[in-house]
Design a protein around this motif. Structure first.
Motif, PDB file in Angstrom:
ATOM      1  N   GLU A 317       0.943  -1.080   0.034  1.00 47.47           N
ATOM      2  CA  GLU A 317      -0.246   0.028   0.039  1.00 47.47           C
ATOM      3  C   GLU A 317       0.946   1.367  -0.010  1.00 47.47           C
ATOM      4  O   GLU A 317       1.601   1.536   0.999  1.00 47.47           O
ATOM      5  CB  GLU A 317      -0.777   0.030   1.375  1.00 47.47           C
ATOM      6  N   ALA A 318       0.913   2.171  -1.125  1.00 45.43           N
ATOM      7  CA  ALA A 318       1.595   3.379  -1.205  1.00 45.43           C
ATOM      8  C   ALA A 318       1.323   4.286  -0.019  1.00 45.43           C
ATOM      9  O   ALA A 318       0.304   4.383   0.370  1.00 45.43           O
ATOM     10  CB  ALA A 318       1.473   3.967  -2.516  1.00 45.43           C
ATOM     11  N   ALA A 319       2.180   5.122   0.296  1.00 42.42           N
ATOM     12  CA  ALA A 319       2.252   6.177   1.237  1.00 42.42           C
ATOM     13  C   ALA A 319       1.278   7.356   0.562  1.00 42.42           C
ATOM     14  O   ALA A 319       1.211   7.646  -0.419  1.00 42.42           O
ATOM     15  CB  ALA A 319       3.554   6.646   1.544  1.00 42.42           C
ATOM     16  N   THR A 341       6.249   7.486  10.195  1.00 37.66           N
ATOM     17  CA  THR A 341       6.854   6.531  11.030  1.00 37.66           C
ATOM     18  C   THR A 341       5.747   5.503  11.170  1.00 37.66           C
ATOM     19  O   THR A 341       6.038   4.354  11.241  1.00 37.66           O
ATOM     20  CB  THR A 341       7.141   7.368  12.354  1.00 37.66           C
ATOM     21  N   GLU A 342       4.363   5.885  11.445  1.00 34.66           N
ATOM     22  CA  GLU A 342       3.255   4.916  11.589  1.00 34.66           C
ATOM     23  C   GLU A 342       3.240   3.820  10.232  1.00 34.66           C
ATOM     24  O   GLU A 342       3.008   2.745  10.296  1.00 34.66           O
ATOM     25  CB  GLU A 342       2.121   5.612  11.961  1.00 34.66           C
ATOM     26  N   TYR A 343       3.288   4.650   9.119  1.00 34.96           N
ATOM     27  CA  TYR A 343       3.314   4.237   7.914  1.00 34.96           C
ATOM     28  C   TYR A 343       4.281   2.812   7.647  1.00 34.96           C
ATOM     29  O   TYR A 343       4.216   1.794   7.337  1.00 34.96           O
ATOM     30  CB  TYR A 343       3.297   5.010   6.657  1.00 34.96           C
ATOM     31  N   ASN A 358      13.359   0.813  -1.608  1.00 34.71           N
ATOM     32  CA  ASN A 358      13.706   1.988  -2.462  1.00 34.71           C
ATOM     33  C   ASN A 358      12.857   2.675  -3.184  1.00 34.71           C
ATOM     34  O   ASN A 358      12.980   3.926  -3.239  1.00 34.71           O
ATOM     35  CB  ASN A 358      14.690   1.081  -3.596  1.00 34.71           C
ATOM     36  N   ARG A 359      11.517   2.035  -3.381  1.00 30.27           N
ATOM     37  CA  ARG A 359      10.434   2.925  -4.154  1.00 30.27           C
ATOM     38  C   ARG A 359       9.992   3.687  -3.027  1.00 30.27           C
ATOM     39  O   ARG A 359       9.969   4.836  -3.298  1.00 30.27           O
ATOM     40  CB  ARG A 359       9.246   1.710  -4.511  1.00 30.27           C
ATOM     41  N   VAL A 360       9.834   3.264  -1.863  1.00 29.63           N
ATOM     42  CA  VAL A 360       9.432   4.412  -0.662  1.00 29.63           C
ATOM     43  C   VAL A 360      10.256   5.544  -0.516  1.00 29.63           C
ATOM     44  O   VAL A 360       9.836   6.697  -0.395  1.00 29.63           O
ATOM     45  CB  VAL A 360       9.293   3.623   0.478  1.00 29.63           C
ATOM     46  N   TYR A 361      11.513   5.235  -0.486  1.00 27.72           N
ATOM     47  CA  TYR A 361      12.719   6.077  -0.371  1.00 27.72           C
ATOM     48  C   TYR A 361      12.644   7.213  -1.364  1.00 27.72           C
ATOM     49  O   TYR A 361      12.557   8.562  -1.331  1.00 27.72           O
ATOM     50  CB  TYR A 361      14.002   5.350  -0.219  1.00 27.72           C
ATOM     51  N   GLN A 362      12.472   6.679  -2.639  1.00 27.92           N
ATOM     52  CA  GLN A 362      12.547   7.647  -3.736  1.00 27.92           C
ATOM     53  C   GLN A 362      11.327   8.549  -3.784  1.00 27.92           C
ATOM     54  O   GLN A 362      11.441   9.679  -4.091  1.00 27.92           O
ATOM     55  CB  GLN A 362      12.674   6.887  -5.024  1.00 27.92           C
ATOM     56  N   ASP A 363      10.180   8.029  -3.307  1.00 26.75           N
ATOM     57  CA  ASP A 363       8.927   8.764  -3.303  1.00 26.75           C
ATOM     58  C   ASP A 363       8.841   9.855  -2.427  1.00 26.75           C
ATOM     59  O   ASP A 363       8.657  10.770  -2.620  1.00 26.75           O
ATOM     60  CB  ASP A 363       7.520   7.758  -3.136  1.00 26.75           C
TER      61      ASP A 363
END
Length: 545
Positions: A317-319, A341-343, A358-363
């Motif tokens: 589930e995307a942020a 942080t909760e996500y 890495n995807r979360v980091y880049q977004d």
């Protein structure tokens, strides 16, 4: 038989150890005592001492200083340190001085018994070694190095991964090797240090980790090797008998190794246990373990078996990046930190891998850079320091690192934005607002509302400080940008007008001609022709030279 000395300035501590152990059971026929470093040195000069139990904290001279003195003059003596403090500097120096172990007071007798037996075993091996011929000494010193280099050459592909090449290379180096032999690789990765260390301190602790791997993971195995690799990795290679299964044993020993290293060497560490392979299959197996390590972004201090690993799903589930962007534009940094942080903590560990992290980091990084840009802040103003760069490099290695990076990024942005806002004057805030909204059709009222002032009052204080009205400053900035775009780009003139906030193209052309005596097209042609003449003139000059 063996002789042992106890060195401690606390008389009761010395007597407690002397009387509390069954020395005859351990093969110790004489126990000497000393309460100062000076007394200990005198006994060393008079007696042959095999094992020294030495307190670190003593008056006049420390146990570390005594150990250094003993090491220089009586290298055959095995040293075991005793101390009341689990201090990193002591552990580091103990390793450097070649101590056998490091025990915290009050001394557990069962633990001390094990360490003394280990000291006797080392002394026995060294005695056997000394009895070997001079050539034999050289050979046994060299053989571990040859074995280690053999496997490193396989992993570095200096030796091709095929049975014939490995057999020839082993024969050339006089290494016992058969193509039918089976080996089990265990990859150890230091995930992070719990405290800031110099490069030298890291190397000292990595040496300790390597020695611990030899002691715990090799244990009763006579055939095995521990190799230090690059990037905080250690490889243990066990030689197996056919159909030998060490799964249960290695799971227990691996977890013990992880727990002890985490406790004594100030790090998070994970072990990845492969499957039995022949020598020519080792490179492929180690690559699989490296991939297993790369995708372990969710767990610390754990033992993994390649045979039990599963391929993670790529679904997650995307942020809510868009909502966080709006919140950050309203300076809600603490709220975004709490939600992000909760996500991250709520992500399913079962599906989390390196690519998803890495995807979360880049977004998140894209969102931060966009928000900073809207506030007129360039990212390098905040994150060009070495600490921030290192945090960014480590962010995608694990969920723990990403959480630390997110917190660091948000807190630094919050502090910088607040400091900038507090230091700007009203006029500077107006100029910044105009720069950030130059492409919009903003009015004098909108600009005044941004700084919470009456438009007429704002005009007075702005003109008093700059010499021009707010509306004139806005037009000058638009005109300056329009000129640069006409000269330096091939953008359509209508697009340039829209870019600087003019909805009506005709109005833009009239205003431009009023202040430059040329319409936009004439201005572009004139300046681009001048630019071409300069370039041609420069070429002609080069030709004459």
């Amino acid at each position: 038989m063996y002789q042992l000395i106890i060195v401690d300035d606390e008389i009761h501590a010395v007597e407690g150890i002397r009387l509390g152990m069954d020395w005859s059971k351990l093969g110790i026929d004489k126990v000497l005592t000393a309460h100062t470093v000076k007394q200990a040195k005198e006994l060393f000069e008079e007696k042959r001492i095999d094992i020294m139990l030495c307190d670190i904290e003593m008056p006049q001279a420390s146990g570390l200083e005594l150990a250094q003195w003993v090491r220089e003059r009586f290298p055959q003596t095995e040293t075991i340190f005793l101390t009341c403090h689990a201090d990193f500097d002591y552990a580091k120096q103990a390793i450097r001085l070649g101590s056998l172990d490091y025990i915290l007071k009050p001394v557990p007798f069962n633990e001390l018994e094990k360490v003394i037996l280990k000291a006797k075993e080392r002394i026995h091996k060294e005695a056997e070694f000394i009895q070997i011929s001079q050539f034999g000494q050289f050979w046994f010193q060299l053989q571990p190095m040859l074995n280690e280099r053999f496997w490193q050459d396989i992993l570095n592909q200096t030796i091709p991964s095929n049975p014939q090449a490995l057999s020839l290379a082993a024969a050339d180096r006089n290494i016992e090797y058969l193509a039918e032999m089976l080996f089990l690789p265990i990859l150890i990765n230091i995930q992070r240090w719990h405290k800031s260390l110099t490069l030298r301190e890291e190397k000292i602790l990595e040496y300790g980790l390597k020695n611990s791997a030899e002691e715990i993971l090799l244990k009763s195995k006579k055939e095995g090797l521990v190799i230090a690799l690059s990037n905080r990795r250690i490889l243990t290679i066990l030689s197996l008998e056919e159909k030998e299964d060490l799964t249960a044993e290695l799971e227990q020993e691996g977890q013990r190794y992880v727990e002890e290293c985490s406790h004594y060497f100030y790090c998070d560490i994970s072990c990845y246990i492969g499957q039995p392979v022949h020598g020519h299959e080792m490179l492929d197996m180690v690559n699989k373990l490296n991939e297993l390590d790369r995708n372990n972004v969710a767990y610390n201090n754990k033992v993994f078996f390649l045979s039990k690993s599963q391929i993670n799903s790529s679904h997650y589930e995307a942020a809510n990046i868009k909502l966080w962007s709006v919140m950050l534009n309203k300076d809600s940094f603490d709220e975004v930190l709490s939600e992000s942080t909760e996500y991250l903590n709520g992500l399913d560990r079962g599906v989390l891998n390196a690519d998803l992290l890495n995807r979360v980091y880049q977004d998140f990084q894209q969102m931060m850079y966009f928000v900073l840009q809207t506030k007129g802040i360039q990212a390098h103003q905040l994150y060009s320091d070495s600490f921030s760069q290192q945090m960014s490099l480590n962010a995608t290695r694990s969920l723990t690192n990403l959480l630390e990076w997110v917190e660091h990024t948000l807190i630094k942005a919050k502090e910088y934005v607040h400091s900038v806002e507090q230091s700007l004057t009203v006029v500077q805030k107006v100029m910044q607002f105009i720069q950030l909204n130059i492409s919009k059709d903003i009015s004098r009222e909108e600009i005044a509302n941004h700084v919470f002032l009456n438009p007429d009052y704002l005009t007075r204080i702005f003109k008093k400080e700059t010499g021009i009205a707010v509306s004139d400053y806005l037009f000058q900035e638009r005109l300056r940008i329009a000129k640069e775009l006409l000269i330096k780009t091939d953008m359509q003139i209508s697009a340039i007008a829209s870019h600087i906030g003019y909805v009506n193209f005709s109005h833009f052309s009239r205003m431009f001609k009023k202040h430059t005596n040329m319409n936009p097209n004439e201005f572009r042609n004139t300046h681009q022709q001048s630019k071409s003449k300069i370039i041609i003139s420069g070429v002609e000059e080069d030709t004459r030279l």
